[in-house]
Each structure stands twice: as C-alpha cells, then as structure tokens.
Design a protein around this motif. Structure first.
Motif, short mmCIF file in Angstrom:
data_model
loop_
_atom_site.label_atom_id
_atom_site.label_comp_id
_atom_site.label_asym_id
_atom_site.label_seq_id
_atom_site.Cartn_x
_atom_site.Cartn_y
_atom_site.Cartn_z
N SER A 80 0.80 -1.23 0.00
CA SER A 80 0.00 0.00 0.00
C SER A 80 0.83 1.28 0.00
N VAL A 81 2.07 1.22 0.55
CA VAL A 81 2.91 2.43 0.64
C VAL A 81 4.23 2.28 -0.10
N LYS A 82 4.46 1.11 -0.71
CA LYS A 82 5.71 0.83 -1.42
C LYS A 82 6.90 0.84 -0.46
N GLY A 83 8.13 1.14 -0.99
CA GLY A 83 9.33 1.01 -0.17
C GLY A 83 9.81 2.31 0.41
N PHE A 84 10.39 2.22 1.61
CA PHE A 84 10.99 3.39 2.22
C PHE A 84 12.16 2.95 3.09
N ALA A 85 13.22 3.78 3.08
CA ALA A 85 14.43 3.50 3.84
C ALA A 85 14.33 4.14 5.22
N MET A 86 15.17 3.65 6.15
CA MET A 86 15.13 4.17 7.51
C MET A 86 16.48 3.94 8.16
N GLY A 87 16.65 4.47 9.36
CA GLY A 87 17.88 4.28 10.11
C GLY A 87 19.05 5.02 9.49
N PHE A 88 20.28 4.54 9.77
CA PHE A 88 21.45 5.26 9.31
C PHE A 88 21.67 5.13 7.80
N MET A 89 20.90 4.24 7.12
CA MET A 89 20.98 4.12 5.67
C MET A 89 19.83 4.83 4.96
N LYS A 90 19.13 5.68 5.67
CA LYS A 90 17.96 6.35 5.08
C LYS A 90 18.32 7.13 3.83
N SER A 91 19.47 7.80 3.84
CA SER A 91 19.88 8.59 2.68
C SER A 91 20.72 7.78 1.69
N LYS A 92 21.01 6.53 2.02
CA LYS A 92 21.88 5.70 1.19
C LYS A 92 21.12 4.77 0.24
N ILE A 93 19.92 4.38 0.62
CA ILE A 93 19.18 3.39 -0.16
C ILE A 93 18.33 4.09 -1.22
N ASP A 94 18.47 3.64 -2.45
CA ASP A 94 17.70 4.18 -3.56
C ASP A 94 16.32 3.51 -3.57
N THR A 95 15.31 4.27 -3.17
CA THR A 95 13.96 3.69 -3.07
C THR A 95 13.28 3.55 -4.43
N LYS A 96 13.93 4.03 -5.50
CA LYS A 96 13.33 3.91 -6.84
C LYS A 96 13.75 2.62 -7.53
N ILE A 97 14.60 1.85 -6.91
CA ILE A 97 15.10 0.64 -7.54
C ILE A 97 14.00 -0.35 -7.85
N PHE A 98 12.92 -0.36 -7.04
CA PHE A 98 11.82 -1.29 -7.26
C PHE A 98 11.19 -1.05 -8.62
N THR A 99 11.05 0.22 -9.00
CA THR A 99 10.44 0.56 -10.28
C THR A 99 11.27 0.01 -11.44
N MET A 100 12.60 0.02 -11.29
CA MET A 100 13.48 -0.44 -12.36
C MET A 100 13.60 -1.97 -12.38
N GLU A 101 13.70 -2.58 -11.21
CA GLU A 101 13.93 -4.02 -11.13
C GLU A 101 12.64 -4.83 -11.10
N GLY A 102 11.55 -4.22 -10.66
CA GLY A 102 10.28 -4.92 -10.64
C GLY A 102 10.11 -5.89 -9.50
N SER A 103 11.00 -5.83 -8.49
CA SER A 103 10.90 -6.71 -7.33
C SER A 103 11.11 -5.90 -6.07
N PRO A 104 10.21 -5.98 -5.12
CA PRO A 104 10.38 -5.22 -3.87
C PRO A 104 11.53 -5.72 -3.01
N GLY A 105 12.09 -6.89 -3.34
CA GLY A 105 13.18 -7.44 -2.56
C GLY A 105 14.54 -6.90 -2.94
N VAL A 106 14.63 -6.09 -4.00
CA VAL A 106 15.90 -5.53 -4.46
C VAL A 106 16.12 -4.16 -3.82
N ILE A 107 17.30 -3.97 -3.21
CA ILE A 107 17.67 -2.65 -2.72
C ILE A 107 19.05 -2.29 -3.26
N SER A 108 19.25 -0.98 -3.48
CA SER A 108 20.50 -0.46 -4.01
C SER A 108 21.04 0.56 -3.04
N ILE A 109 22.26 0.30 -2.51
CA ILE A 109 22.89 1.18 -1.52
C ILE A 109 23.91 2.05 -2.24
#
Length: 269
Positions: A80-109
């Motif tokens: 319902s809310v898609k992906g969001f980063a948190m903690g000390f990696m909040k500014s490090k994780i690219d939350t748009k990667i899901f749109t490109m990869e098509g899988s919510p399990g993929v994260i890009s640091i």
C-alpha cells in the motif's frame, strides 16, 4: 476393512493439509548478498545491490518485506505504501530501484563505505506466516600506499627493513619474509584513524653478515576475514663493504629492484 479405510482417510487429510501449508505461505527462495565488496580508490563506487527473492501463496494477506542490517531495520516494503528506507541508511538506499527491477526485494545502496560491513537480513511476513534469511557482507578498502624500504645501519653492520601498509579495511596482518623465512623479531605498530581505516608498520633489523647477494626480501599482508592479499618483493645486492644505504629505485649493484605481486602471485606492471 474399516481400519484400512480409516488409514486412507487420515493419509488423504494429512496430504491436503500439507499442500495447503506449502501453497498458502510466504517463503524466501534466494538471498543475494555478496561475501565481499571492494571499494575502488579514486573512483565513485558502484551501488551495492542486494536481492531477496520470495514466493507467496495466493491467499496470503498482510505482506511486508524488510531488510535489516545487524538486526536494525534499514528498509521496508508494503504494497500500500511501497518502499521506504530508515535508520542510518535512510539517505543511502535508492527507493526507486523497485520501479526499475520490478521486485520489492531488491535494494540499491549508494556510495557504500567500510562501516556497512555486517550481517544483512531479509525478512518476509504475512498475517499467517514468516520467513527470513541472513548473510554477512565484508566491505574491503584497498591500501592507499604499500611500502618496503631497506637501509644500511649507521655502522654498516645491519640492514634496517621497514614495511608499511596504509589506510585499509578491515585490519591488516603484515609479515616480513627474509629468504623464504617469516621474521618473528619485528616491531609492529597498528593505528586506526578517525575514519576507521587501519595503517600498520613493521620494522626489523638483519645482521649484514646474514645477507648474501642477491637475497630476496618480501613484505606481504592480508586483510582479516578476506582473501585480499598483496606482497612486495625486493632483491638485496651487496658488492662492497663500504655500502652505506640501500633504497628503492632503478636496479643497480647497490640498490633494490622493487616488484609488486597481486593476490594470484602474478607480477603487476
């Protein structure tokens, strides 16, 4: 006959329950976390991509996927809310990667650093079931400098050897090898700078009468918990008792010829 029929009925019910359990659950099928990730000096690092593949039953409700670093949440994905980063990696994780990869399990640091070494866990859950897997990642920071020097002592009776590696991660282990023998009588200094990188220096002294010409002198190091290793070799030449010093440079009768080898034992240019 009745007993036989009852056994068949029980077996059928058990098989049906097992099928429901297998079909209507969520489970992780593959976790992709590299064992090591080496940063390149003088170049912006490529993103560190982690992947968590999973299967979910068609009747499962309330799906949530989480990534954790050393048991601390760093990313969460809810339909319902898609992906969001948190903690000390909040500014490090690219939350748009899901749109490109098509899988919510993929994260890009983005711009990974040495302090991202640790255990990464993917956890999936629904209202009915949960599953998780973990893997350890080691960030490697290559050396900024790797030096080997040999100089004749003031009275020309000893050769002073110094080997140093600077600004690496994780902690290095440094050895001096004289004519294939690892020297035990060495002075070692280990420092860690405010950025978290290690530097190590090893010093030793060899009586000149133990050195033949030519004699190989090697300095080697490896980084703890990794396969990262390098060595530097020099050849000691003595032609005259009046020699006062030996330095690294072009080959000559009174100098050392420097050579660098990579982790596979091949000579680097």
């Amino acid at each position: 006959m009745a007993s036989w029929s009852w056994s068949i009925l029980c077996a059928t019910l058990l098989a049906g329950l097992t099928l429901l359990t297998v079909t209507h659950t969520v489970r992780i099928t593959n976790l992709r976390v590299p064992h090591t990730y080496t940063l390149e000096r003088d170049n912006e690092p490529d993103p560190l991509v982690l992947d968590c593949e999973y299967e979910i039953g068609p009747r499962e409700k309330g799906f949530v996927l989480k990534w954790l670093f050393n048991n601390h949440s760093i990313y969460q994905w809810i339909p319902s809310v898609k992906g969001f980063a948190m903690g000390f990696m909040k500014s490090k994780i690219d939350t748009k990667i899901f749109t490109m990869e098509g899988s919510p399990g993929v994260i890009s640091i983005k711009n990974p650093d040495w302090n991202m070494t640790g255990e990464y866990t993917c956890a999936v859950q629904t209202f009915e079931s949960t599953d998780k897997r973990s893997a350890r990642l080691q960030i490697i920071v290559p050396e900024s400098d790797f030096m080997l020097e040999a100089r004749m002592g003031g009275e020309q009776t000893d050769v002073d050897i110094m080997c140093a590696v600077q600004n690496v991660f994780p902690q290095p282990v440094l050895s001096v090898i004289f004519d294939t023998h690892i020297l035990d009588s060495v002075l070692t200094q280990l420092d860690q700078n405010p950025s978290g990188l290690y530097s190590m220096t090893v010093r030793t002294r060899i009586p000149r009468d133990q050195l033949e010409s030519p004699t190989p002198i090697t300095c080697a190091f490896f980084l703890l918990g990794t396969n990262y290793t390098k060595r530097r070799e020099t050849i000691f030449y003595v032609n005259s008792p009046s020699s006062s010093s030996i330095s690294l440079g072009r080959q000559s009768p009174m100098q050392i010829k420097p050579q660098i080898y990579n982790a596979n034992g091949q000579q680097s240019p």
